[in-house]
Every structure is written in structure tokens, then in C-alpha cells.
Motif scaffolding. Structure first.
Motif, PDB file in Angstrom:
ATOM      1  N   THR A 189       0.835  -1.211   0.000  1.00 26.40           N
ATOM      2  CA  THR A 189       0.000   0.000   0.000  1.00 26.40           C
ATOM      3  C   THR A 189       0.866   1.256   0.000  1.00 26.40           C
ATOM      4  OG1 THR A 189      -0.145  -0.189   2.410  1.00 26.40           O
ATOM      5  CG2 THR A 189      -2.004  -1.064   1.144  1.00 26.40           C
ATOM      6  N   GLY A 190       1.972   1.204  -0.749  1.00 32.01           N
ATOM      7  CA  GLY A 190       2.756   2.422  -0.994  1.00 32.01           C
ATOM      8  C   GLY A 190       2.124   3.172  -2.161  1.00 32.01           C
ATOM      9  N   SER A 191       2.903   4.050  -2.765  1.00 32.66           N
ATOM     10  CA  SER A 191       2.361   4.925  -3.810  1.00 32.66           C
ATOM     11  C   SER A 191       1.699   4.153  -4.959  1.00 32.66           C
ATOM     12  CB  SER A 191       3.503   5.785  -4.335  1.00 32.66           C
ATOM     13  OG  SER A 191       2.970   6.845  -5.055  1.00 32.66           O
ATOM     14  N   THR A 213       2.147  -1.568   6.133  1.00 34.53           N
ATOM     15  CA  THR A 213       2.270  -0.239   6.729  1.00 34.53           C
ATOM     16  C   THR A 213       1.214   0.685   6.136  1.00 34.53           C
ATOM     17  OG1 THR A 213       4.652  -0.611   6.718  1.00 34.53           O
ATOM     18  CG2 THR A 213       3.926   1.605   7.247  1.00 34.53           C
ATOM     19  N   ALA A 214       0.435   1.316   6.989  1.00 28.95           N
ATOM     20  CA  ALA A 214      -0.524   2.312   6.509  1.00 28.95           C
ATOM     21  C   ALA A 214       0.245   3.543   6.042  1.00 28.95           C
ATOM     22  CB  ALA A 214      -1.478   2.686   7.630  1.00 28.95           C
ATOM     23  N   ASN A 215      -0.264   4.209   5.011  1.00 27.89           N
ATOM     24  CA  ASN A 215       0.450   5.376   4.476  1.00 27.89           C
ATOM     25  C   ASN A 215      -0.394   6.640   4.517  1.00 27.89           C
ATOM     26  OD1 ASN A 215       3.230   5.165   3.322  1.00 27.89           O
ATOM     27  ND2 ASN A 215       2.348   3.245   2.628  1.00 27.89           N
ATOM     28  N   PHE A 216       0.282   7.752   4.736  1.00 29.15           N
ATOM     29  CA  PHE A 216      -0.400   9.044   4.635  1.00 29.15           C
ATOM     30  C   PHE A 216      -0.652   9.332   3.156  1.00 29.15           C
ATOM     31  CE2 PHE A 216       1.845   9.515   8.705  1.00 29.15           C
ATOM     32  CZ  PHE A 216       0.816   9.996   9.500  1.00 29.15           C
ATOM     33  N   SER A 217      -1.889   9.644   2.831  1.00 33.58           N
ATOM     34  CA  SER A 217      -2.196   9.978   1.447  1.00 33.58           C
ATOM     35  C   SER A 217      -3.161  11.161   1.410  1.00 33.58           C
ATOM     36  CB  SER A 217      -2.818   8.763   0.742  1.00 33.58           C
ATOM     37  OG  SER A 217      -2.957   9.036  -0.624  1.00 33.58           O
ATOM     38  N   VAL A 218      -2.955  11.995   0.420  1.00 30.65           N
ATOM     39  CA  VAL A 218      -3.724  13.228   0.283  1.00 30.65           C
ATOM     40  C   VAL A 218      -4.427  13.182  -1.073  1.00 30.65           C
ATOM     41  CG1 VAL A 218      -3.525  15.746   0.161  1.00 30.65           C
ATOM     42  CG2 VAL A 218      -1.996  14.465   1.641  1.00 30.65           C
ATOM     43  N   ILE A 278      -6.607  22.054  -1.866  1.00 33.21           N
ATOM     44  CA  ILE A 278      -5.734  22.226  -3.049  1.00 33.21           C
ATOM     45  C   ILE A 278      -5.328  20.835  -3.541  1.00 33.21           C
ATOM     46  CG2 ILE A 278      -3.461  23.019  -3.854  1.00 33.21           C
ATOM     47  CD1 ILE A 278      -3.681  25.281  -1.755  1.00 33.21           C
ATOM     48  N   GLY A 279      -5.018  19.957  -2.598  1.00 35.11           N
ATOM     49  CA  GLY A 279      -4.655  18.581  -2.931  1.00 35.11           C
ATOM     50  C   GLY A 279      -3.164  18.397  -3.132  1.00 35.11           C
ATOM     51  N   GLY A 280      -2.745  17.132  -3.227  1.00 32.18           N
ATOM     52  CA  GLY A 280      -1.345  16.800  -3.493  1.00 32.18           C
ATOM     53  C   GLY A 280      -0.413  17.212  -2.365  1.00 32.18           C
ATOM     54  N   PHE A 281       0.823  17.570  -2.753  1.00 26.95           N
ATOM     55  CA  PHE A 281       1.865  17.818  -1.763  1.00 26.95           C
ATOM     56  C   PHE A 281       1.702  19.125  -0.982  1.00 26.95           C
ATOM     57  CE2 PHE A 281       4.732  15.040  -4.569  1.00 26.95           C
ATOM     58  CZ  PHE A 281       4.482  13.925  -3.791  1.00 26.95           C
ATOM     59  N   ALA A 282       0.681  19.918  -1.326  1.00 22.98           N
ATOM     60  CA  ALA A 282       0.516  21.216  -0.648  1.00 22.98           C
ATOM     61  C   ALA A 282       0.472  21.049   0.877  1.00 22.98           C
ATOM     62  CB  ALA A 282      -0.758  21.902  -1.138  1.00 22.98           C
ATOM     63  N   LEU A 283      -0.167  20.001   1.332  1.00 24.77           N
ATOM     64  CA  LEU A 283      -0.335  19.809   2.777  1.00 24.77           C
ATOM     65  C   LEU A 283       1.012  19.668   3.481  1.00 24.77           C
ATOM     66  CD1 LEU A 283      -2.522  19.383   5.007  1.00 24.77           C
ATOM     67  CD2 LEU A 283      -2.134  16.932   4.708  1.00 24.77           C
ATOM     68  N   GLY A 284       1.942  18.965   2.831  1.00 23.40           N
ATOM     69  CA  GLY A 284       3.251  18.716   3.447  1.00 23.40           C
ATOM     70  C   GLY A 284       4.027  19.994   3.724  1.00 23.40           C
ATOM     71  N   ARG A 332       7.427   8.702   1.709  1.00 18.84           N
ATOM     72  CA  ARG A 332       6.912   9.528   0.624  1.00 18.84           C
ATOM     73  C   ARG A 332       5.398   9.710   0.770  1.00 18.84           C
ATOM     74  NH1 ARG A 332       8.537  11.418  -4.396  1.00 18.84           N
ATOM     75  NH2 ARG A 332       6.783  11.780  -5.784  1.00 18.84           N
ATOM     76  N   LEU A 333       4.982  10.964   0.805  1.00 18.15           N
ATOM     77  CA  LEU A 333       3.561  11.279   0.912  1.00 18.15           C
ATOM     78  C   LEU A 333       2.877  10.804  -0.376  1.00 18.15           C
ATOM     79  CD1 LEU A 333       1.531  12.734   2.755  1.00 18.15           C
ATOM     80  CD2 LEU A 333       2.082  14.850   1.570  1.00 18.15           C
ATOM     81  N   CYS A 334       1.762  10.097  -0.227  1.00 20.09           N
ATOM     82  CA  CYS A 334       1.077   9.607  -1.427  1.00 20.09           C
ATOM     83  C   CYS A 334      -0.007  10.596  -1.833  1.00 20.09           C
ATOM     84  CB  CYS A 334       0.470   8.236  -1.161  1.00 20.09           C
ATOM     85  SG  CYS A 334       1.730   7.011  -0.755  1.00 20.09           S
TER      86      CYS A 334
END
Ligand SMILES: Cc1cc2nc3c(=O)[nH]c(=O)nc-3n(C[C@H](O)[C@H](O)[C@H](O)COP(=O)(O)OP(=O)(O)OC[C@H]3O[C@@H](n4cnc5c(N)ncnc54)[C@H](O)[C@@H]3O)c2cc1C
Length: 546
Positions: A189-191, A213-218, A278-284, A332-334
Motif C-alpha cells: 500500500t505504498g504509492s 504499513t498504513a500510508n499518509f495519502s492526500v 488544493i490537494g497533493g503535496f501542498a499539505l506537506g 513519501r507522501l502519497c
């Protein structure tokens, strides 16, 4: 008469290994600079990552307007991206367009894998050999082999006995896979898993996802590109690209100014919510302390967990999907499209294999440690890559005194600037370990490396230098610096592929340089301006001689 194999190697200035974004741009730059060069590529087409990863749902997670070449001012004007996050087929069409435009394929040997590269100290040349018995004698050997190109199928016993079909997302069949009416198991359950699971679920009769492993995804919030935004970039794309190159991540965005813990919980959540939309990597990039302060980080982590809890109907499944044992965005943030929503489908089941791992593949499916068995028509391995060093380790690379690269890197990769390795003169690694690479928009980092390498080769030719080689001292200092910077962050707390944790037996070393592309590029420039400080330059057999 029996066919004879030519033992005389083809003589070139440079062999470039790999025809992805890196190898193609390197070929163009060397050709324009008057060097003879040949690219050798294992696949039967150009594109690298985008040639191999044809799984359903594959797309970029950096917006298309940024995830493209910037070296040619015309390219962004003549290619009209159809979505904010382009699909794999569209990116592959784009790479092919670039190959056509600059007539690159004529200098690429396809369906050929480089098996060894040996440095001959008598002639200062690399002897490069392939699985097709081709031999090349080249002054320079440039590895454009990719950070994420060596895919990993876990060594489960019994895989050979499986009577159904199995695939790895990183080597997907060109004709595609029809999951209609099939019972499918996805491991990982990676990218790639997060991108493919929603698509497979829509087709399959039943899908079981095995999560270690659970992953953070946006959410990506994918869709058409805002025309005003697009036109504003296209008015002066080179200027936009310059900003990207001078940024920390190769992505143009206003840097965060505030610390998460300096604002009220309401302000914090407002900022997170705005960036979630906004979505995607903006949150990081919401606050400057998310990567270095665990309490600050936890506020973002909990924001995402609450989004997961609000999306997934079954509370047990929702909790399983919430990452809890590593800080937010340190793997890596998904970036996803309806990933968490997929678990609300009746045909989808999540199985936690963290403490109850897969022990074997059986003729009908797979078995877990507690004896539970699952039957499948198809198994999909979304198990990622032997990142950053995998493709290099598969080639028998030997430098001075016959030293093997894999021996030198036994305790983890050591490079100077991720560009060169002491003991391996005239060998360059594009986006090698010790450079910002996978922590950035990779095309920006690739262009920075290719430009630096090409300038370097021109300098060597002009100054009648035969070899350039990182000194051990410069390499040691750089490795120490790379580790020091990583240790200031929370990134080293996650068992990620950045530290090789996904490959059994791989040494745990934080491989990419986390100090930012901007700081890194300045260092590279300074080194070059100082006449290649930290490198030993030798005048024996100067460049240009055969
Ligand atoms: C699914 C996926 C999505 C991604 N999305 C993004 C994104 O949105 N943004 C981003 O910045 N990055 C992304 N990446 C990272 C991506 O790898 C880079 O952006 C970029 O495409 C790398 O280009 P490259 O030329 O360096 O390497 P690659 O594209 O990996 O190309 C390397 C090539 O070298 C060849 N090769 C390797 N070893 C040998 C050998 N011994 N002999 C011959 N040929 C060899 C391989 O066949 C391959 O074609 C993604 C990666 C994956 C896997």
C-alpha cells in the motif's frame, strides 16, 4: 561459417545507461557539446519509469505543468497536458514526442542491458559490456539508471507454484490486465498500491488488499488544468522553471512562514483544510516545523487520520488505514484519487499483515503466518523498488584496482554530491544517492545534474584533463554532511525506502540529500567555479585522445 563475435569494442566519448528522462536529456546535451555518446536501454522504448509502470491508475504526483522538461522553451508551449496530474500513457507519449523532436532514438540501443562496467587504469577508459555481448570503450560512463527502476518482488516461497497470474506494478504488461470477474490480491500500500487499488477495485469481482504499513495519502483533486494558471506559466516558462530550480523541492510554491505550534489549533486546521482542498503535496508544506518537530508533525498527522476516519465507514478498517508508527510525510507522501473511499466498496477487504505476515504463495493464492489462506486468480505486487542503489548494484561496476562498487557500498552508498564516487574516475550518477533526487521534482533535479555533468566534461576537454574523480576526503565530508542534515529531521524515524528499509538486508542509511535542491545546487556551482574542488583531476590521456 560460424558467426564470430567482434571483440573490438566500439569507441565513444560516453556511454549513458538508461533512456528515461535523465538518459535522454544527457544524450542531447552531449551531442550538442560535440561528444560521441550512445545510450543503452533495457526496455524496447524510451521513458524509463513511464515505460515500465503501466499499471492502472499510474500517474505523476507532481503537477504536469511542473513535471516536464524545462530545458527547451518550446516544449512546454507545444505540449498540452490534459490533466493536473497526467496519466502514465500521456507522460509516455510526451517522452516519445521529445525523443522524436530531437531525433534521439538513433543513438539508443534498446532491449539491451548493461551487465558490467570496468575502469581500465592503463587507458583511463571504461569497458562497458551488455547482455547482447556488445562492448563499448568509453572515456565516460554516465549512469542514468533511475532511482526507482529496480522493482522488488518479495522472495516468498512458492511463487513458482502459483497457478494464477501475478504482476509487479513496476513491470506491467504492455497489453494491460483485465481484472473483470477476477478475484484479486494486492500486496503493498505504498504509492503504486494507492494509485492502482481504486482502479482494480472497480473491475475485479473481489479485491483483498494486504497492508503492512498504513500510508499518509492526500487527495489529488485531479481534473483539467486551470487555464489562467496554465497561461500565466506559459507566458514565461523559463522564468517559472528558474524559480523551481532555486527552490528546496523543485516545485514552485510559496514557502511556509509559520510554525505549526505558534498558531492556534483553529488557525492550524484552517491552513491544513485549505491545503487539503488544493490537494497533493501542498499539505506537506503547511508549516516550517513539520519535518523537524514531532509535536508539530503530530498535528498534521492527526488531521490526516481524522480525514481517513471521516471517509472510511467501517471504524476498524479506518483505524487500520491510519498511519500511527512514524511521523507524517517522513515516508513519501502519497497522492490519491478515491483511495480511502475504495474501502467502502463491498468487494474490497483490507487485511493487516504487519504482525501476521504473508509466509508463502500457494498454488491457489497465499498463506499468512497464522495459517489463514486466501485464494486468487491474480496477485499484484505493489511492493516498490530497491531504491536509489538497486539498478547500480545489478551492474558489475569496478573502479580502480578492480574494486567493486557493491563492496565499496556494503555499508551503504558513499558519493560526493551524489555525482561521483571515489575510486571510480569518470563515472557519473544522475540523481545518485547523496543528491536531493527523490525528495524533489525529479525532472528539475535531473536537469540540474545533466547540466553540471555536461559543463564538467566540457571543462575537462578544454583543460586537457584525462580523469576526474571524487577524492575520498571530499566524499567522506559529504557523506557526513548528508547524514548530519538527515539527523536534524524526523525522516530518519520512518522505516522508509529512503533508508532502504523495504529491502531485506539492505544497510539502513538515509540515501537522498535532504538539505534542499537550492542549497545543493549552490554547492555544486561553487565546486565547479573553484575548478572542481573536492575532485582530483589528472592530465594523463586527456579527453579527446583515443
Ligand atoms: C510510478 C512512479 C511514479 C512517479 N511519479 C513521479 C512524480 O510524479 N514526480 C517525480 O518527480 N518523480 C516521480 N517518480 C520518480 C521517477 O522515477 C522520476 O521522476 C524519473 O522518471 C526518473 O527518470 P530517470 O531517467 O532518472 O530514471 P528512469 O525513468 O527510472 O529510467 C532509468 C532507465 O534505465 C534503464 N536501466 C536501468 N539499469 C539498466 C541497465 N543495467 N542496462 C540498461 N538499462 C538500464 C531502465 O530500464 C530505465 O528505463 C515516479 C516513479 C514511479 C515509479
Amino acid at each position: 561459417m560460424p558467426e564470430t563475435i567482434s571483440t573490438t569494442p566500439r569507441t565513444l566519448d560516453a556511454v549513458i545507461v538508461g533512456a528515461g528522462f535523465a538518459g535522454l536529456y544527457q544524450l542531447l546535451r552531449l551531442r550538442r557539446a560535440g561528444f560521441s555518446a550512445q545510450v543503452i536501454e533495457a526496455g524496447d522504448g524510451v521513458g524509463g519509469t513511464w515505460y515500465w509502470n503501466r499499471y492502472p491508475g499510474a500517474r505523476c504526483d507532481i503537477e504536469s505543468m511542473e513535471y516536464q522538461y524545462g530545458f527547451d522553451p518550446e516544449l512546454p508551449l507545444e505540449w498540452n497536458w490534459s490533466e493536473r496530474y497526467a496519466t502514465q500513457p500521456e507522460i509516455l507519449r510526451y517522452v516519445n514526442h521529445v525523443a522524436d523532436k530531437f531525433d534521439l532514438r538513433k543513438d539508443v540501443t534498446f532491449e539491451t542491458r548493461v551487465t558490467s562496467a570496468n575502469f581500465d587504469e592503463a587507458t583511463n577508459r571504461w569497458l562497458v559490456e551488455t547482455d547482447k555481448d556488445d562492448r563499448y570503450s568509453a572515456r565516460f560512463c554516465i549512469m542514468a539508471t533511475g532511482c526507482l527502476s529496480s522493482f522488488q518482488v518479495p522472495k516468498f516461497p512458492g511463487l513458482d507454484s502459483f497457478e494464477g497470474d501475478w504482476y509487479h506494478t513496476g513491470a506491467w504488461p504492455h497489453e494491460g490486465v483485465d481484472f473483470t470477474g477476477k478475484t484479486v490480491g494486492v500486496i503493498g500500500t505504498g504509492s503504486s498500491g494507492i494509485q492502482s487499488i481504486p482502479q482494480i477495485a472497480k473491475q475485479a469481482k473481489h479485491l483483498t488488499v494486504f497492508q503492512r504499513t498504513a500510508n499518509f495519502s492526500v487527495p489529488a483533486h485531479n481534473g483539467p488544468i486551470d487555464e489562467t494558471y496554465k497561461q500565466s506559466l506559459l507566458r514565461d516558462y523559463p522564468a517559472f522553471r528558474k524559480v523551481a530550480r532555486e527552490s528546496a523541492s523543485g516545485i514552485v510554491r510559496a514557502p511556509a512562514q509559520l510554525r505549526a505550534l505558534d498558531v492556534s489549533p483553529e488557525e492550524r486546521d484552517h491552513e491544513y483544510q485549505m491545503r487539503w482542498e488544493i490537494g497533493g503535496f501542498a499539505l506537506g508544506g503547511a508549516f516550517i516545523d513539520l519535518g523537524i518537530n514531532i509535536e508539530a508533525n503530530e498535528t498534521a498527522a492527526e488531521f490526516v487520520r481524522n480525514k481517513i476516519r471521516a471517509t472510511v465507514n467501517d471504524p476498524t478498517t479506518a483505524e487500520l488505514l491510519c498511519p500511527k508508527d512514524y511521523p507524517f510525510a517522513t515516508k513519501r507522501l502519497c497522492v490519491d484519487t478515491e483511495y480511502f473511499e475504495t474501502y467502502n466498496r463491498e468487494n474490497v477487504q483490507l487485511v493487516d499483515v504487519k504482525n501476521n505476515p504473508v509466509t508463502s504463495i500457494t498454488p491457489t493464492g497465499l498463506k499468512l503466518a497464522d495459517g489463514a489462506e486466501y485464494a486468487f486468480d491474480v496477485i499484484v505486487f505493489a511492493t516498490g523498488f530497491d531504491a536509489m542503489t538497486g539498478a547500480l548494484s545489478k551492474i558489475d561496476i569496478r573502479g580502480r584496482n578492480g574494486i567493486k562498487l557493491t563492496d565499496k557500498w556494503e555499508a551503504g552508498p558513499r558519493t560526493y554530491l551524489g555525482l561521483q564516487i571515489a575510486g571510480f574516475p569518470n563515472l557519473f550518477t544522475i540523481t545518485g544517492p547523496g543528491s536531493p533526487s527523490v525528495l524533489t521534482n525529479m525532472i528539475v533535479s535531473i536537469e540540474q545534474h545533466v547540466d553540471w555533468i555536461t559543463d564538467c566534461l566540457e571543462y575537462l576537454r578544454e583543460h586537457e584533463v584525462g580523469t576526474i574523480e571524487a577524492t575520498t576526503e571530499a566524499e567522506d565530508q559529504w557523506v557526513e554532511h548528508v547524514n548530519f542534515v538527515a539527523d536534524q529531521t524526523l525522516y530518519t524515524r520512518a522505516n522508509s525506502w529512503y533508508i532502504g528499509a523495504n529491502v531485506p538486508g539492505k544497510p539502513r542509511v538515509f540515501m537522498p540529500y535532504i538539505g534542499g535542491l537550492n542549497m545543493y545546487s549552490k554547492k555544486c556551482e561553487k565546486v565547479a567555479e573553484a575548478g572542481y574542488e573536492g575532485f582530483a583531476l589528472d592530465a594523463k590521456e586527456p579527453v579527446g585522445t583515443r
